[in-house]
Design an enzyme around this catalytic site. Structure first.
Site, short mmCIF file in Angstrom:
data_model
loop_
_atom_site.label_atom_id
_atom_site.label_comp_id
_atom_site.label_asym_id
_atom_site.label_seq_id
_atom_site.Cartn_x
_atom_site.Cartn_y
_atom_site.Cartn_z
N ASP A 46 80.08 -41.56 -63.86
CA ASP A 46 79.99 -40.26 -63.21
C ASP A 46 78.97 -40.31 -62.08
O ASP A 46 78.08 -41.17 -62.06
CB ASP A 46 79.57 -39.20 -64.22
CG ASP A 46 80.60 -38.99 -65.30
OD1 ASP A 46 81.80 -39.10 -64.99
OD2 ASP A 46 80.20 -38.72 -66.45
N ASP A 88 77.14 -32.85 -70.28
CA ASP A 88 75.97 -33.48 -69.65
C ASP A 88 75.23 -32.43 -68.83
O ASP A 88 75.63 -31.26 -68.78
CB ASP A 88 76.37 -34.70 -68.82
CG ASP A 88 77.22 -34.36 -67.60
OD1 ASP A 88 77.43 -33.16 -67.31
OD2 ASP A 88 77.69 -35.30 -66.94
N ARG A 180 78.70 -39.18 -73.73
CA ARG A 180 78.47 -37.73 -73.69
C ARG A 180 79.06 -37.06 -74.94
O ARG A 180 78.47 -36.11 -75.48
CB ARG A 180 79.05 -37.12 -72.42
CG ARG A 180 80.55 -37.12 -72.33
CD ARG A 180 81.05 -36.38 -71.12
NE ARG A 180 80.81 -37.11 -69.89
CZ ARG A 180 80.78 -36.55 -68.69
NH1 ARG A 180 80.93 -35.25 -68.56
NH2 ARG A 180 80.59 -37.27 -67.60
#
Length: 287
Positions: A46, A88, A180
């Protein structure tokens, strides 16, 4: 006079992805650096995540799946008491809890996730459902039925920080594991919720942070780097010529379960052979 096309570049690059750009952005940087369109990466990170990103260039893109099929390692912080829409720190807060946690309690709960576990892919992931990626479906506001996936967690260790709601975590896991989700599930197991932040991938397959460099500095490595963890077979000139045509070796030449990286007498990688559905399959690298 016709413009001369630049020579095709083949190889691998191990990037320490910085905070901010997407994995696709990193690929764009490397396309400009090396003047090669055929570039791909294995294991998306990410924008807010950093760390090891394995990149294949030219013919080496065919080898990416062998490079990162093994375990991965991550470090992050788990923030208890706050659940977010993305699991997150980039997401919006969707729920809060007052969680009074003891370090031994958190460590015991984390140990319960070590082994084979079932995970539900997060809606912000790149998993495809009906031909669309989950993060695309989430952005459009549509619903999607997610199917749990079996993953393997080899190590999940946590330690307290100066903030009683924040724990540092180290994770070793199989490819396809969502850290996550692991953090959020740990929060649920402790009677509340959680999200992660400061995610950093420290290892991907055979490559660690000691191999990785910034996108603008990462050196071009030979394609063979991507198969350095595979069983290796050195071939004669005749066998190498046949392997280049996609011919399989005689069965007695293979040991173990594979895959096998095949090299010619000059130590050049020719192909990777593997068992698939009870048969041998060849991934041949053209010259």
């Amino acid at each position: 006079m016709a413009r001369r096309r630049p020579a095709t570049v083949h190889g691998s690059v191990i990037v320490d992805k910085p905070h901010g750009p997407t994995s696709h952005d990193v690929v764009g940087m490397l396309r400009r650096r090396f003047g090669e369109r055929r570039i791909g990466h294995a294991g998306t990170l990410d924008p807010s995540a950093t760390g090891v990103l394995v990149v294949g260039i030219g013919n080496a893109t065919r080898l990416l799946r062998f490079a990162t099929a093994g375990r991965k390692s991550y470090e992050c912080e788990i923030v208890f008491g706050v659940e977010t829409s993305t699991l997150d720190a980039a997401g919006e807060t969707v729920a809060t809890w007052c969680m009074d946690l003891e370090p031994a309690e958190v460590a015991d709960a984390a140990a319960g996730f070590v082994g084979s576990i079932s995970q539900l892919p997060p809606m912000v992931s790149a998993v495809r459902v009906g031909g669309r990626r989950l993060h695309e479906i989430a952005r459009s506001g549509d619903a999607a039925e997610r199917v749990p996936r079996e993953v393997e967690v080899y190590r999940f260790e946590v330690e307290p920080t100066g903030d009683p709601q924040v724990y540092r975590a180290s994770v070793d896991c199989s490819a396809g594991t969502y850290v996550r989700t692991l953090g959020a599930d740990l929060g649920n197991a402790l009677g509340g919720g959680a999200h992660i932040r400061a995610l950093r991938r420290t290892r991907s397959g055979a490559f660690s942070l000691s191999d990785a460099e910034a996108p603008e500095e990462a050196v071009l490595r030979p394609p063979a780097e991507l198969v350095r963890d595979l069983s290796q077979i050195r071939l004669s000139d005749d066998d190498a010529a046949r392997a280049r045509q996609g011919t399989h070796l005689a069965a007695h030449r293979y040991g173990g379960s594979g895959p096998w990286a095949l090299f010619d007498p000059e130590d050049r990688l020719i192909a990777v052979h593997e068992r698939a559905g009870g048969r041998l399959r060849a991934t041949v690298l053209p010259k």
